[in-house]
Structures are given as C-alpha cells and as structure tokens.
Design a protein around this motif. Structure first.
Motif, short mmCIF file in Angstrom:
data_model
loop_
_atom_site.label_atom_id
_atom_site.label_comp_id
_atom_site.label_asym_id
_atom_site.label_seq_id
_atom_site.Cartn_x
_atom_site.Cartn_y
_atom_site.Cartn_z
N ILE A 181 -8.51 0.40 13.10
CA ILE A 181 -7.51 -0.01 14.10
C ILE A 181 -8.17 0.20 15.45
O ILE A 181 -8.05 1.27 16.07
N GLY A 182 -8.91 -0.79 15.91
CA GLY A 182 -9.67 -0.64 17.14
C GLY A 182 -10.72 0.44 16.96
O GLY A 182 -11.52 0.41 16.03
N ASP A 183 -10.73 1.43 17.85
CA ASP A 183 -11.66 2.55 17.74
C ASP A 183 -11.09 3.68 16.89
O ASP A 183 -11.72 4.73 16.75
N ASP A 184 -9.92 3.46 16.32
CA ASP A 184 -9.28 4.43 15.45
C ASP A 184 -9.41 3.93 14.01
O ASP A 184 -9.95 2.86 13.75
N ALA A 185 -8.91 4.70 13.06
CA ALA A 185 -8.93 4.32 11.66
C ALA A 185 -7.91 5.14 10.91
O ALA A 185 -7.47 6.20 11.36
N VAL A 186 -7.52 4.63 9.73
CA VAL A 186 -6.66 5.35 8.81
C VAL A 186 -7.32 5.33 7.45
O VAL A 186 -7.80 4.28 7.00
N ALA A 187 -7.36 6.46 6.79
CA ALA A 187 -7.92 6.56 5.44
C ALA A 187 -6.97 7.35 4.57
O ALA A 187 -6.36 8.32 5.02
N GLN A 188 -6.84 6.93 3.31
CA GLN A 188 -6.09 7.72 2.34
C GLN A 188 -6.97 7.96 1.13
O GLN A 188 -7.47 7.03 0.51
N VAL A 189 -7.17 9.21 0.78
CA VAL A 189 -7.91 9.62 -0.40
C VAL A 189 -6.99 10.52 -1.21
O VAL A 189 -6.67 11.64 -0.78
N GLY A 190 -6.54 10.03 -2.37
CA GLY A 190 -5.51 10.77 -3.10
C GLY A 190 -4.26 10.83 -2.26
O GLY A 190 -3.88 9.84 -1.62
N PHE B 220 0.84 -1.19 0.00
CA PHE B 220 0.00 0.00 0.00
C PHE B 220 0.88 1.25 0.00
O PHE B 220 2.09 1.17 0.23
N PRO B 221 0.30 2.43 -0.25
CA PRO B 221 1.11 3.65 -0.31
C PRO B 221 1.91 3.89 0.98
O PRO B 221 1.46 3.56 2.08
N GLU B 222 3.08 4.47 0.82
CA GLU B 222 3.99 4.64 1.94
C GLU B 222 3.38 5.47 3.07
O GLU B 222 3.52 5.14 4.25
N ARG B 223 2.69 6.54 2.74
CA ARG B 223 2.11 7.39 3.78
C ARG B 223 1.01 6.64 4.53
O ARG B 223 0.83 6.83 5.74
N PHE B 224 0.27 5.80 3.82
CA PHE B 224 -0.75 4.96 4.46
C PHE B 224 -0.09 3.97 5.42
O PHE B 224 -0.57 3.76 6.55
N GLN B 225 1.01 3.37 4.99
CA GLN B 225 1.74 2.44 5.85
C GLN B 225 2.23 3.13 7.11
O GLN B 225 2.10 2.59 8.23
N GLU B 226 2.82 4.32 6.94
CA GLU B 226 3.37 5.03 8.09
C GLU B 226 2.28 5.40 9.09
O GLU B 226 2.46 5.25 10.32
#
Length: 396
Positions: free
Chosen positions: A336-345, A200-206
C-alpha cells in the motif's frame, strides 16, 4: 511426444522449468507466450510510480529456459478434441499433452462506458498509461510548479478493491505525496462488496482498510458502479466526477478459452491430456475447497501439474496415478504505497516488518526465476525507500 505449455506467467513458467528436468529426453517441450517475457505481475503496480522497475520485473523467457523451445505468439484457440492449438499468426500446433496457463483478462461486466473510459492494470503498457494519466491530472491542477497553489482538486477513482486495486490506489496516493500534491489530489477506491480485499481473512481486510486510509485513500466499500462517461461515474448511490479512472474490478477467462474459466478439480485436469492451472481456471482442490486466483496459488499448483503431466506421458496408455493438490495458504502480502500488510497464520503485520517480508518474497522469486542482477536491483530500490541497505536488512 509433443508437450505444450501455454502462457509464460507464474504458472506456465514454473511448470515448464519442472518439465524441463523431468520429461523423457525424447519428448519435445514448447512454451508458447504472446510477449516472450515473464512479467512479475505482483510487482507491476510499482512500475506506475517508478518506471525503473520495468527492467527488473520483465524477464526475457529466453534467459530462463533451458531445454524448452520458446514460441512467441498469441494463442487464439485450444481445441481439446483434436489436441490442436491455434495461433494468431495462422499456425497450428499439435500436442500429445498440454498445460493451459494463459492467465486472465480484465472483466468489465458490460457496465456501460467502463471499458471505454477506464484503464486496467494487466500489462506494462497499462502501468505506463496510468502514470501518464496521473501526471496529466497533476498538471491540470496547476502543479507544473509545485509552489503554485492548486486551481482545483483532482479526483482519481480506482474501481475494485481486490489486491490489484488496493495496490494501485496506494501507489497513486504515494506518488501524490512525492510530488507534494497530496492535498490537491483525491484518490478514491470503490468496491461493490462491503469490504476491501474481499475473500481474504477478516483481520487482513481490516488492516488493509486501515492502512489505505492512513495513506490518504478515500475508501468506499458497498459502492456499485453502474455506468461511466468521460468525466462522471454513476453508482447506485449517486455520481462521482473524476479526472482519471482505473479499473481493477474483476477477471474473466482468456479469449482462447472463450472468455471462460473452466473448473478443474484436485488433479488439475481439463481432460486426459490437457491440464490447467493459475487464473485461467477455477480450481477446487482435493478437499473441495475453492482456491483464490493468486500468484501464490499458481506457484504452488505447478508441482502437481508437472508431476501429473510426466505421469500421464510415461504411462504408455496404462493406469495413471494422478497426484491430488490441496491448497494451503502460506499467508498474504499486499503493498500500500510505501506501507504493506502481511498475514502469516493469525498474525497480521504492517509497516516495516510487512514491507521487509514482502521485499524478501519478491527478491527471492526474482533470484530464483529471473536473475540475481534483477533481484539485487530490486533490493537496491527497496533500500532506497527505507534509507539504506542496512535498514532493509535489519528489517529482514
């Protein structure tokens, strides 16, 4: 003309619904699925912590289908030479056109002891088993009474830090906090490659790595599992004692396809009368780009498959102008539990905005392909996490 769709997951269900509207009335359309229900797989991890999600994410296919017939059976073989599908109950189904959307199984790579001692996450019963095992770990630490100090620290290991592994680790860490045992339960996430969410994109991974650590997960990339027994995992860098072991380390093809994931190109054909999509195959799109195995890709490929099946079925043996599919990612979402990560563009979101976006995607999918009741039930549960319906709607 007999048209079969094999598998009622994202890919199979959406292709079937499109074919219901587009095939000639003279054609028969049959969806073959082992369970007879559509599992909203991207929400499966939530059932670990909250079993009430089961009623919302396991949708009877009979409630969704219109024209298609449903055959509840396990597919054991697809013979493309004779255009015959074999079922576990001994029956065989002939087809003129077939769509293979059987999904995948967990890959254990032949690592000694892993399949015997680890629990995968592919089905509802797996989520229930992971929950039971985690509760047993809590009990083993002397936490039948949360006011009692722990007798020892429990270690839960999740092998594989793809999207499923990240979400499982996040749910278990959140469950430990809810039970007030986070200080005494260690959740460890192992990944053979050098980063979580590989591919997946690097910023999403980080961002994913950062949010995992913020949730209390011990993230260990660059760790290769070489063996496991009932209490110890062996890696290239040493051993890890564990109390629970969950494995999400890879995928392999369905047994009906010989365990393989054959490659298809942009027209999504295995041959002139057999098409395939979803995780069951490795897709290289019309631009020559490999497509990730994901629900998002399965949903988006369904339009091209349906169009090409109809084109082939109505060509009367003449020239067939098949559509070519190009993968364009709309972005990525992960809980990620009660958290989340999203990447749009190029934009990466975490916390409340990412949670709201992921909730909106899940609710929209259920409303469109499950039922409004289920969508509202999920909305209620999401609102419980944020404190109120108003709080969730403000985030949206």
């Amino acid at each position: 003309m007999d048209v079969l769709v094999l598998g009622g997951g994202y890919a199979g269900l959406l292709v079937t619904r499109k074919l219901e509207r587009r095939l000639p009335e003279s054609a028969t359309l049959t969806l073959v699925d082992e369970t007879g229900t559509h599992l909203v797989q991207h929400e499966l991890h939530r059932a670990i912590r909250d079993p009430e999600y089961v009623d919302d994410i396991d949708v009877p296919l009979g409630e969704i289908l219109d024209r298609a017939s449903l055959r509840e059976a396990r597919v054991t073989d697809v013979d493309r030479a004779t255009r015959t599908v074999s079922l576990a109950d001994g029956d065989e189904l002939d087809y003129d056109y077939c769509v293979v959307a059987l999904g995948v199984e967990t890959e254990f790579y032949g690592i000694p002891g892993v399949e015997e001692h680890a629990t995968p996450l592919k089905r509802l019963e797996h989520a229930a088993e992971i929950r039971r095992e985690f509760e047993a770990v809590i009990d083993q630490q002397g936490h039948e009474d949360p006011t009692t100090p722990a007798e020892s620290t429990g270690t839960v290991v999740v092998g594989g830090a793809g999207l499923s592994g990240v979400q499982v680790a996040g749910e278990l860490a959140a469950m430990a906090r809810e039970r007030e045992v986070a200080d005494d339960i260690e959740v460890v996430l192992l990944e053979q490659l050098e980063t979580v969410a590989p591919g997946f994109p690097e910023r999403f991974q980080e961002a994913t790595h950062e949010r995992l650590e913020a949730q209390g997960v011990d993230v260990r990339p660059g760790t290769t599992v070489t063996a496991a027994d009932e209490s110890e995992i062996t890696t290239e860098g040493g051993t890890i004692d564990y109390d629970q072991f969950v494995w999400t380390g890879g995928i392999r093809g369905n047994e009906a396809m010989g365990g393989d994931r054959p490659q298809v190109r942009g027209d999504l054909r295995l041959d002139g009368r057999t098409f395939a999509l979803g995780d069951a195959v490795r897709i290289v799109d019309a631009d020559g780009e490999p497509v990730p195995a994901s629900a998002s890709a399965a949903v988006r490929a369904s339009e091209t498959v349906a169009r090409n099946v109809v084109a082939a079925a109505t060509a009367d043996g003449g020239f067939v102008d098949l559509a070519q599919w190009r993968w364009e990612s709309p972005g990525w979402l992960i809980s990620i539990g009660d958290d989340a990560v999203a990447q749009v563009g190029p934009t990466v979101l975490t916390g409340a905005p990412a949670n709201a976006l992921k909730s909106a995607v899940g609710i929209t999918y259920l409303a469109e392909h499950g039922s409004f009741r289920r969508a509202l039930d999920v909305l209620r549960k999401e609102a419980d996490d944020t404190g109120s319906f108003a709080g969730l709607l403000e985030q949206l």
